[in-house]
Design a protein around this motif. Structure first.
Motif: not given
Length: 154
Positions: A3-4, A14-15, A67-73
């Motif tokens: 959803a994010y 991927l997410w 955490r750097e990427t939007a996916m990591e966050k």
């Protein structure tokens, strides 16, 4: 996670894979000395990308992977909260996500005895790192989980 990803116009598959894989090793390797290190090593041996393995490593503060990427966050922001929402659903009379509201999540967060292993700080900090107000994040996650309630058994 899916959803994010959709909300942020990112790769939903991927997410979703990162969300599903991030704790796959936890039952066998629950200690901070082993999880998620063992899991990411297994994934490396099986050819999973650095991007996936880095995201998984970043979901645990003690690994030192920032955490750097939007996916990591998003992974960090959703990890503890998804478990907490599930716990709340399971104590509802119908054991259903349909009965869970953001205000009940906020109320349960104050009850230290409820789901005591869930880090309230991680929930709060996860939303902050993601750049989303906590109430909005909670409501978004509840709605996302409701969308897959049948698959979750809730």
């Amino acid at each position: 996670m899916r959803a994010y990803a959709k909300r942020l116009s990112a790769d939903e598959d991927l997410w979703s894979a990162v969300g599903l894989l991030h704790d796959f090793d936890y039952d066998k390797y629950p200690s901070a000395q082993e999880h998620p290190y063992q899991g990411t090593q297994i994934l490396k041996e099986r050819g999973y990308s650095d991007e996936i393995r880095r995201a998984i490593m970043s979901h645990a503060d003690y690994t030192g992977v920032t955490r750097e990427t939007a996916m990591e966050k998003a992974l960090f922001a959703c990890d503890e909260l998804a478990g907490f929402i599930t716990a709340i659903a399971l104590v509802k009379p119908g054991k259903s996500l349909a009965e869970v509201e953001a205000k009940s999540v906020r109320k349960k967060m104050k009850d230290k005895a409820f789901a005591r292993s869930v880090s309230r700080d991680d929930i709060v900090n996860g939303a902050k790192e993601l750049g989303v107000e906590l109430d909005e994040h909670i409501a978004f996650c509840i709605e996302a989980m409701k969308g897959i309630a049948a698959e979750l058994g809730l």
